[in-house]
Design an enzyme around this catalytic site. Structure first.
Site, PDB file in Angstrom:
ATOM      1  CG  HIS A 153     -45.171 -47.569 -39.208  1.00 19.51           C
ATOM      2  ND1 HIS A 153     -44.580 -46.754 -40.135  1.00 19.51           N
ATOM      3  CD2 HIS A 153     -45.160 -46.878 -38.044  1.00 19.51           C
ATOM      4  CE1 HIS A 153     -44.205 -45.617 -39.554  1.00 19.51           C
ATOM      5  NE2 HIS A 153     -44.546 -45.661 -38.285  1.00 19.51           N
ATOM      6  CB  SER A 274     -63.698 -70.953 -52.758  1.00 18.32           C
ATOM      7  OG  SER A 274     -63.066 -71.647 -53.818  1.00 18.32           O
ATOM      8  CE  LYS A 280     -60.209 -68.691 -50.496  1.00 18.47           C
ATOM      9  NZ  LYS A 280     -59.213 -67.690 -50.141  1.00 18.47           N
ATOM     10  CD  GLU A 287     -62.295 -59.760 -51.080  1.00 22.45           C
ATOM     11  OE1 GLU A 287     -61.469 -59.971 -51.971  1.00 22.45           O
ATOM     12  OE2 GLU A 287     -63.053 -60.633 -50.635  1.00 22.45           O
TER      13      GLU A 287
END
Ligand code: ARG
Length: 455
Positions: A153, A274, A280, A287
């Site tokens: 979970h 970024s 970043k 992704e």
């Protein structure tokens, strides 16, 4: 090609919807191999003279050279790869080119070419899956004993090792490789010689062409031969499951990379910055791998919908089999190689993972097991006592390993100082030595097994 029956050229719109050379040019190599095998067989069967066969083989060789040199003229007016090759052959060797299509149709020709393409895609992809598995095994071996939280979970459950976690993916990708191998074995029958749909009146030798093109045997029903696209569906199904596995690993990398987790680092090679936020470091490659599964599932669905309800045998609908299949394998192969690169690049932060492994009362099951083993409590009762201990630790703001003995004894008087030995993540992990468990020795045994399989 069919000027006898037709007196007018197709409408421009007809050509626009009909033309497939823009994508089926990817079948050029397979088309030439199929034609070479077919011509050799026709000669052996006495259907083609030696001179004509020699001229055809020479012409096909020249076409191969033109394709290699990038000078082959792919022309929309000739619709697809099959007619482009034949038209070019006629320009190169003259009317003998017209004899190549004896005892053959574009229906069995495209079924053959596409099947060979998918067969090779399965082999290539299985090879990339193996390469990814090797990268995972190498990383797992380096961190077979690095403790980390195991989750259910996405809540801390029990400590495991990083190596064990990576080896879970080796199992998944192992099933993927075997699915590609199964699909490949099942599809390895040659449809060539089924001709349009009913077979041929010429004394062709389908076993000869099947063997020459690396097939186990010819397909046994000519109607099925030209109507079947199961081989592509199966490959896409195997590819979809594989991409799904990739997306799960990608998602974990994304989670592990967050500063909140901080379990792993990826180098600059697999991250991006970024344009506005200087701090970043984003896991874009992970992704994108996570997202590519969409293309695989869409391609499977697309082809399944094309095939659904089609009457036997060939219908032009089936020309729509290629784009989704090509796109799916392009996406999958890129995902697999990118993932192999990321896995090799992955640097786990062992200290952070170890700290997290001890948090969240992750050794509660070990306490319960100790109560069963040492004090003879029934497991349900041990579970209850441990639950109370967790509640008490939460009230005191400490973890189980720091809960004073007096507190534990207030819940169960039989508890002794010895219990603390099972409350660290390291001892927890070491105790799970059942077959396939997370104990480092077990993990190493599985790593050895896979190293042999992958050698
Ligand atoms: N380009 C066609 C395809 O990909 C080749 C087969 C054409 N057959 C036909 N009967 N029109 O399916």
């Amino acid at each position: 090609m069919w000027g006898g029956r037709f007196s007018e050229k197709p409408a421009e719109l007809m050509q626009a919807i009909n033309v497939s050379i823009g994508f089926d040019r990817r079948l050029a190599r397979e088309d030439l191999a199929g034609s070479r095998a077919h011509a050799a067989m026709l000669r052996k069967a006495g259907v083609l003279s030696s001179e004509d066969e020699a001229a055809i083989q020479k012409g096909l060789g020249d076409i191969e050279a033109e394709m290699a040199a990038g000078t082959f003229p792919f022309r929309e007016e000739f619709e697809d790869i099959h007619m482009n090759v034949e038209a070019r052959l006629r320009e190169l060797i003259g009317p003998a080119a017209g004899r190549l299509h004896t005892a053959r149709s574009r229906n069995d020709q495209v079924a053959l070419d596409f099947r060979m393409w998918v067969r090779e895609a399965c082999e290539r992809t299985a090879g990339q899956v193996r390469a990814l598995q090797r990268a995972l095994v190498a990383k797992a071996e380096a961190h077979a004993d690095a403790v980390m939280p195991g989750f259910t979970h996405l809540q801390p459950a029990q400590p495991v090792t990083f190596g064990h976690h990576l080896m879970a993916y080796v199992e998944m990708f192992g099933r993927d490789a075997s699915r590609f191998a199964d699909a490949r074995a099942r599809m390895n029958e040659s449809p060539l010689g089924a001709a349009a749909l009913a077979g041929s009146s010429f004394p062709i030798d389908r076993h000869m062409t099947a063997k020459a093109l690396g097939f186990e045997r010819p397909t046994a029903n000519s109607l099925d031969s030209v109507a079947d696209r199961d081989f592509a569906l199966e490959a896409l199904a195997a590819g979809s499951i594989c991409a799904l596995h990739l997306s799960r690993l990608a998602e974990e990398i994304v989670i592990w990379m967050t500063p909140q987790f901080g379990f792993v680092r990826l180098s600059d090679a697999f991250t991006t910055g970024s344009s506005i936020m200087p701090q970043k470091k984003n896991p874009d490659a992970a992704e994108l791998v996570r997202a590519k599964v969409g293309r695989l599932l869409a391609s499977f669905t697309q082809l399944a919908v094309v095939m659904k309800g089609l009457p036997l045998t060939y219908s032009k609908d089936m020309q729509e089999d290629k784009v989704p299949t090509f796109e799916a394998f392009d996406a999958l192969e890129l995902s697999l190689t990118a993932m192999a690169g990321m896995v090799a690049d992955l640097e786990p932060d062992r200290a952070r993972m170890a700290a997290a492994a001890g948090a969240g009362f992750s050794t509660a099951t070990d306490l319960a097991d100790w109560l069963v083993r040492e004090l003879g409590l029934p497991f349900r009762e041990a579970h209850h006592v441990t639950g109370s201990a967790v509640k008490r630790a939460e009230q005191l703001g400490c973890d189980l390993a720091r809960l004073p003995l007096s507190e534990l004894q207030a819940l169960e008087p039989g508890i002794t100082q010895d219990v603390y030995q099972v409350l660290t993540p390291e001892s927890s992990v070491a105790s799970r030595a059942s077959y396939g468990g997370t104990a480092p020795d077990q993990v190493r045994a599985q790593i050895e097994r896979w190293k042999e399989i992958l050698a």
